[in-house]
Design an enzyme around this catalytic site. Sequence first.
Site, PDB file in Angstrom:
ATOM      1  N   ARG A 292       0.830  -1.215   0.000  1.00 58.17           N
ATOM      2  CA  ARG A 292       0.000   0.000   0.000  1.00 58.17           C
ATOM      3  C   ARG A 292       0.862   1.263   0.000  1.00 58.17           C
ATOM      4  O   ARG A 292       0.523   2.255  -0.653  1.00 58.17           O
ATOM      5  CB  ARG A 292      -0.932  -0.024   1.214  1.00 58.17           C
ATOM      6  CG  ARG A 292      -1.849   1.196   1.327  1.00 58.17           C
ATOM      7  CD  ARG A 292      -2.923   1.010   2.395  1.00 58.17           C
ATOM      8  NE  ARG A 292      -3.576   2.272   2.686  1.00 58.17           N
ATOM      9  CZ  ARG A 292      -3.504   2.910   3.846  1.00 58.17           C
ATOM     10  NH1 ARG A 292      -2.804   2.397   4.854  1.00 58.17           N
ATOM     11  NH2 ARG A 292      -4.127   4.054   4.027  1.00 58.17           N
TER      12      ARG A 292
ATOM     13  N   HIS B  81       0.440   4.038  -2.968  1.00 56.45           N
ATOM     14  CA  HIS B  81      -0.008   5.404  -2.735  1.00 56.45           C
ATOM     15  C   HIS B  81       1.093   6.430  -3.006  1.00 56.45           C
ATOM     16  O   HIS B  81       0.778   7.590  -3.273  1.00 56.45           O
ATOM     17  CB  HIS B  81      -0.550   5.543  -1.303  1.00 56.45           C
ATOM     18  CG  HIS B  81      -1.928   4.988  -1.153  1.00 56.45           C
ATOM     19  ND1 HIS B  81      -2.933   5.641  -0.478  1.00 56.45           N
ATOM     20  CD2 HIS B  81      -2.486   3.843  -1.611  1.00 56.45           C
ATOM     21  CE1 HIS B  81      -4.043   4.926  -0.532  1.00 56.45           C
ATOM     22  NE2 HIS B  81      -3.781   3.816  -1.197  1.00 56.45           N
TER      23      HIS B  81
ATOM     24  N   HIS C 127      -5.769  -6.547  -3.556  1.00 54.56           N
ATOM     25  CA  HIS C 127      -6.636  -6.684  -2.381  1.00 54.56           C
ATOM     26  C   HIS C 127      -6.689  -8.123  -1.878  1.00 54.56           C
ATOM     27  O   HIS C 127      -7.344  -8.390  -0.862  1.00 54.56           O
ATOM     28  CB  HIS C 127      -8.053  -6.204  -2.712  1.00 54.56           C
ATOM     29  CG  HIS C 127      -8.173  -4.711  -2.774  1.00 54.56           C
ATOM     30  ND1 HIS C 127      -9.302  -4.059  -3.210  1.00 54.56           N
ATOM     31  CD2 HIS C 127      -7.286  -3.731  -2.444  1.00 54.56           C
ATOM     32  CE1 HIS C 127      -9.116  -2.745  -3.144  1.00 54.56           C
ATOM     33  NE2 HIS C 127      -7.893  -2.527  -2.692  1.00 54.56           N
TER      34      HIS C 127
ATOM     35  N   TRP D 100     -10.084  -8.645   2.929  1.00 55.79           N
ATOM     36  CA  TRP D 100     -10.781  -9.073   1.722  1.00 55.79           C
ATOM     37  C   TRP D 100     -10.813 -10.596   1.615  1.00 55.79           C
ATOM     38  O   TRP D 100     -11.776 -11.147   1.090  1.00 55.79           O
ATOM     39  CB  TRP D 100     -10.086  -8.515   0.488  1.00 55.79           C
ATOM     40  CG  TRP D 100     -10.301  -7.061   0.230  1.00 55.79           C
ATOM     41  CD1 TRP D 100     -11.314  -6.499  -0.505  1.00 55.79           C
ATOM     42  CD2 TRP D 100      -9.474  -5.966   0.664  1.00 55.79           C
ATOM     43  NE1 TRP D 100     -11.161  -5.119  -0.544  1.00 55.79           N
ATOM     44  CE2 TRP D 100     -10.044  -4.771   0.167  1.00 55.79           C
ATOM     45  CE3 TRP D 100      -8.315  -5.871   1.430  1.00 55.79           C
ATOM     46  CZ2 TRP D 100      -9.500  -3.509   0.399  1.00 55.79           C
ATOM     47  CZ3 TRP D 100      -7.765  -4.617   1.670  1.00 55.79           C
ATOM     48  CH2 TRP D 100      -8.357  -3.455   1.158  1.00 55.79           C
TER      49      TRP D 100
ATOM     50  N   ASP E 196     -14.844  -3.007  -5.318  1.00 56.84           N
ATOM     51  CA  ASP E 196     -14.480  -4.395  -5.633  1.00 56.84           C
ATOM     52  C   ASP E 196     -15.609  -5.093  -6.381  1.00 56.84           C
ATOM     53  O   ASP E 196     -15.404  -5.668  -7.459  1.00 56.84           O
ATOM     54  CB  ASP E 196     -14.167  -5.175  -4.349  1.00 56.84           C
ATOM     55  CG  ASP E 196     -12.965  -4.652  -3.602  1.00 56.84           C
ATOM     56  OD1 ASP E 196     -11.913  -4.466  -4.230  1.00 56.84           O
ATOM     57  OD2 ASP E 196     -13.075  -4.423  -2.383  1.00 56.84           O
TER      58      ASP E 196
END
Length: 282
Positions: free
Chosen positions: A39, A43, A175, A191, A236
């Site tokens: 992540r 980002h 995810h 997830w 999603d």
Amino acid sequence: LRTTSSGTMATAAELSMPALVADIEALVAEKKCGPIFVRLSWHDAGVFSSGSLTGGCPNAAMRFTEGGEGCFGANAGLPDVGLGLLKPITDKYAESGFISHADLWALAANVAIKAMGGPEVPTRFGRKDAASHEESVESQAGRLPDGDKGIDHLREIFHPKGFNDQEIVALSGAHTVGKCHGDRSGFDGPWTENPTSFDNAYFKDLLEKTYVSEQTAAGCPQHRHAETKTMMLISDLALLSDPAFRTHVERYAADQDAFFADYATAWQKLQELGCSDLREAL
């Protein structure tokens, strides 16, 4: 010899690419922090855009928390938790000048992906670090995706970065690791059932599990699978609503190797957005 931030001297053998990779692997194994490193890199690089918004690149601007990207709501947990976990490696390798912070973040994500069972992603080097928060982009709006929006929003975010529908689906497959934290994003839960295993479970779950709409304690809409307590965001489940997206969900659910190959290509492209003159070796 190079001086680390702790003031100790590190030898050339201690500051080598094999040693750096081994240190990242050990950290991911000990702290199970692979997902947050993915992540962090996403980002850092994902703010790039070439549409109505322009600019942005992986430059580690998040390490400055007095303003800019280090204060974006979408980045909650990254400057403190993510960089806190990475700090021993940052101190040894980035603060000594062996590698830039932005290159380290990209490498840490790629080492973590492989360590969690995912594909090997090549890392190229030469990203330049921001000198202050003023080198951040102006806002997360229009640059980073919102989890409570659908297909049109995903295209509006990713197409100006140069990604097509297939690449959007492949990148969404990240995810398969990690989870949402209510005190950060407002969404809550993992997830998949094995959130530190990089595989194609995300796509299988999308097709095989039934999710019920709910609101989190923070008031954010999402969907929950009752038996496993795993969840999916609106963004999603949106991948199933358009045949141009769903066909790739079905392909990746049936063929993990195809997912890995497409993910590695799209992910390297993401990590290099806005960069030029990158090199194969550090």
